[in-house]
Motif scaffolding. Structure first.
Motif, short mmCIF file in Angstrom:
data_model
loop_
_atom_site.label_atom_id
_atom_site.label_comp_id
_atom_site.label_asym_id
_atom_site.label_seq_id
_atom_site.Cartn_x
_atom_site.Cartn_y
_atom_site.Cartn_z
N ASP A 36 -9.16 22.77 18.41
CA ASP A 36 -9.41 21.97 19.43
C ASP A 36 -8.93 20.68 19.56
O ASP A 36 -8.64 20.00 20.61
N GLY A 37 -8.47 20.11 18.11
CA GLY A 37 -7.95 18.78 18.10
C GLY A 37 -6.57 18.77 18.46
O GLY A 37 -6.12 17.87 19.09
N MET A 38 -5.86 19.92 18.35
CA MET A 38 -4.31 20.15 18.90
C MET A 38 -4.36 20.21 20.25
O MET A 38 -3.46 19.76 20.88
N VAL A 39 -5.41 21.07 20.78
CA VAL A 39 -5.29 21.04 22.23
C VAL A 39 -5.75 19.71 22.91
O VAL A 39 -5.09 19.38 24.01
N GLY A 40 -6.54 18.96 22.26
CA GLY A 40 -6.78 17.44 22.87
C GLY A 40 -5.70 16.88 22.57
O GLY A 40 -5.39 15.78 23.55
N LEU A 41 -4.76 17.12 21.64
CA LEU A 41 -3.63 16.28 21.56
C LEU A 41 -2.61 16.37 22.31
O LEU A 41 -1.91 15.53 23.09
N VAL A 42 -2.59 17.67 22.94
CA VAL A 42 -1.65 18.01 24.23
C VAL A 42 -2.09 17.05 25.35
O VAL A 42 -1.35 16.42 26.02
N ALA A 43 -3.57 17.09 25.92
CA ALA A 43 -4.04 16.46 26.80
C ALA A 43 -3.66 14.82 26.61
O ALA A 43 -3.36 14.16 27.43
N ASP A 44 -3.73 14.61 25.28
CA ASP A 44 -3.54 12.90 25.06
C ASP A 44 -2.07 12.65 25.32
O ASP A 44 -1.70 11.32 25.75
N ILE A 45 -1.25 13.54 25.02
CA ILE A 45 0.13 13.25 25.11
C ILE A 45 0.40 13.00 26.73
O ILE A 45 1.19 12.16 27.25
N LEU A 46 -0.21 13.89 27.61
CA LEU A 46 0.01 13.91 28.78
C LEU A 46 -0.53 12.56 29.56
O LEU A 46 -0.03 11.91 30.49
N GLU A 47 -1.60 12.17 28.85
CA GLU A 47 -2.29 10.82 29.47
C GLU A 47 -1.32 9.64 29.10
O GLU A 47 -1.12 8.70 29.93
N ALA A 48 -1.04 9.74 27.82
CA ALA A 48 -0.26 8.59 27.14
C ALA A 48 1.08 8.38 28.03
O ALA A 48 1.58 7.00 28.09
#
Length: 294
Positions: free
Chosen positions: A85-97
């Motif tokens: 779940d943390g890795m999935v969240g990281l992908v979303a955070d990359i798109l946001e960043a």
């Protein structure tokens, strides 16, 4: 989020950096226009797409983040959540960043990012291309995935596995890379992909966090099937002859999403972008340039 430029050695080319809640992530970027984000799998990096990117149509911004899956060169924060779940969240955070919107997200090998919809983090994703990757209950995927998970759980196992990948005849065994790709992987590329995990204990720490995630088959199926509510267009570009990601999963994924389309790359294994880069580029390019709903 702050975006920083970084120029690496001539061999690695120019990479950029972004800051996410989990730490610094490097990425490569080519072109300008609507964003297309390419992901990768365990013990590889953005260069897995090197043969495809030059063959894609102009007018798009091609972004390739380096996920913390063992071949990343910048360790993430010590307290970063790098479970599934943390890795999935990281992908979303990359798109946001990167402040990306209406993204075409390209999945390959690592299928965790299919769960963005299940976790309610897919608001920046408009379309998807799904190459052979873990899905439904197939986590860790096939024999290579299960062997990698076992190696990470043994003392010194990840180091031993990385060293074995550097030996050509061992690399071709089914339990390592023999079922991942049909063409030979050159030694230079494999050294690049295994260098970080051999050199830096913090990189080993990062990949171990992910690889020791406990997977519950029923939950994995539920999270994959949440794609029923994804309303963007999806191209499932499967390799029906591969022996790691079940051939039936390709059509199953295409039927699952309301606006899914299925296509095949015959003669390729899991990493079809390495086995058949021209065919992969042709299918992705046609998908990117097609009129909506075409």
């Amino acid at each position: 989020m702050t975006e920083l430029n970084q120029t690496t050695s001539a061999e690695e080319g120019a990479l950029k950096r972004i800051e996410t809640p989990a730490g610094t992530v490097e990425y490569a970027e080519d072109g300008a226009g609507p964003p297309v984000v390419f992901l990768h799998g365990l013990l590889m990096d953005h260069t897995v797409w090197d043969e495809v990117i030059p063959l894609l149509p102009s007018g798009f911004r091609y972004i390739r983040p380096i996920l913390p899956l063992g071949s990343h060169r910048v360790p993430l924060s010590a307290d970063a959540d790098l479970s599934m779940d943390g890795m999935v969240g990281l992908v979303a955070d990359i798109l946001e960043a990167l402040d990306l919107r209406d993204v075409t997200l390209v999945h390959s090998d690592w299928g965790g990012s299919l769960f963005l919809t299940a976790l309610g983090r897919d608001e920046r994703v408009a379309r998807m291309v799904i190459l052979p990757c873990g899905a439904f209950e197939n986590f860790p995927p096939g024999l290579p995935g299960k062997m990698a998970t076992l190696a990470v759980r043994l003392p010194g196992g990840i180091t031993l596995a990385a060293r074995q990948l550097r030996i050509g005849w061992l690399r071709r065994l089914p339990m390592l890379w023999g079922w991942m790709i049909n063409k030979p992987v050159d030694d230079e590329r494999m050294r690049r992909w295994t260098d970080p995990v051999l050199r830096d204990p913090r990189i080993r720490r990062d990949v171990t966090k992910y690889a020791t995630t406990s997977f519950e088959p029923a939950e994995l199926v539920r999270k994959t099937e949440a794609l029923k509510s994804f309303d963007g267009e999806v191209l499932v570009l499967w390799s029906p002859d591969n022996r790691v990601m079940p051939p039936a999963h390709g059509p199953r994924l295409a039927e699952l999403v309301p606006r899914g389309r299925y296509a095949e790359i015959p003669g390729a294994a899991v990493l079809s972008m390495l086995d058949e880069p021209q065919a992969v580029a042709r299918e992705i390019g046609a998908f990117l340039t097609a009129a909506p709903g075409d």
